[in-house]
Scaffold this motif. Structure first.
Motif, PDB file in Angstrom:
ATOM      1  N   LEU A 169      -8.329  -0.740  -5.819  1.00  0.00           N
ATOM      2  CA  LEU A 169      -7.130   0.488  -5.180  1.00  0.00           C
ATOM      3  C   LEU A 169      -7.823   1.870  -6.103  1.00  0.00           C
ATOM      4  N   LEU A 208      -6.970   1.528  -0.245  1.00  0.00           N
ATOM      5  CA  LEU A 208      -7.468   0.856  -0.850  1.00  0.00           C
ATOM      6  C   LEU A 208      -9.023   0.505  -0.995  1.00  0.00           C
ATOM      7  N   LEU A 229       1.192  -1.051  -0.170  1.00  0.00           N
ATOM      8  CA  LEU A 229       0.003   0.086   0.262  1.00  0.00           C
ATOM      9  C   LEU A 229       1.568   1.060  -0.278  1.00  0.00           C
TER      10      LEU A 229
END
Length: 256
Positions: free
Chosen positions: A210, A99, A93
């Protein structure tokens, strides 16, 4: 890991001062994740440097660990963070990304269901400064990504992969076996993705996993990222590594 917890996803984030302010949004997106019973996430934030500018933005959360190290780029920061990645899976990430709901659960579902799948990716949308999002055509179908398909597509389409490396969730042991991220000034995540695709099957989730933030200060938006000479060298070594892995004949999972 407590007795009540059977599995852990370790989220790894490299951060530098210009992107630190986005950590709050990344944390919010992590807190919105719902994992299967017995699973938990931990977040390793690794500063690419030793400034005083990032720590104030690190969320106050027992599940979050913040460390610093000498600067070497995002690939170095992520790889050194692996020293503390004590889960079965590692999820990437970037500090400025978010997310979507359900992203971690979908990654886990794919990886837990099939031991021949070494890594998982998902659809990504660009998140623009005004809050709008943009998608792109050409995503693969929902399901397995066979060995070599990402490399072949990348080579035929001006070094652009059809799955986004920033969405990667990977088995920790496989990630370590490949040495983590490539020692490149950029494209280190693409290099890892192609190496993974050279030795193992993957998975693509057609659901958006994402939001990839586009902003003025991001590293991939700098002139040095598209310098023709450096780009040619990066792509050459990324391809050579992937093809060398194919040539060696090693694959995941092994023969036992």
């Amino acid at each position: 890991m407590s007795a009540a917890v059977s599995g852990r996803v370790v989220v790894v984030t490299a951060v530098h001062a210009p992107s630190a302010a986005f950590l709050a949004d990344a944390h919010k997106s992590l807190c919105a994740q719902e994992l299967p019973a017995g699973w938990e996430w931990r977040w390793l934030i690794q500063e690419d440097g030793t400034t005083d500018a990032v720590a104030p933005y690190v969320p106050d959360d027992d599940r979050v660990t913040f460390r610093q190290g000498r600067p070497g780029g995002p690939g170095v920061a992520r790889t050194i963070a692996l020293a503390h990645a004590d889960g079965d899976y590692v999820k990437i990430l970037d500090a400025d990304d978010q997310l979507t709901r359900g992203a971690l659960a979908r990654d886990l579902a794919a990886l837990e269901a099939d031991p021949t799948i070494g890594w998982a990716t998902s659809r990504a949308l660009d998140l623009l400064p005004d809050g709008s999002t943009i998608g792109f055509p050409g995503d693969p179908g929902n399901g397995p990504v066979e060995r070599g398909t990402v490399l072949n597509f990348w080579k035929a389409n001006d070094f652009r992969a059809q799955v986004h490396p920033a969405t990667l969730c990977v088995r920790r042991d496989l990630l370590l076996a490949l040495g983590g991220w490539m020692a490149l000034p950029a494209s280190e995540d693409t290099g890892l993705l192609l190496a993974l695709n050279s030795v193992s099957r993957g998975w693509f989730s057609a659901e958006v996993g994402l939001l990839y933030r586009k902003w003025e200060g991001q590293v991939t938006g700098q002139a040095s990222h598209v310098d023709p000479g450096e780009r040619e060298a990066r792509m050459a070594v990324v391809e050579a590594r992937a093809r060398a892995l194919v040539g060696l004949g090693w694959s995941y999972p092994g023969a036992g």
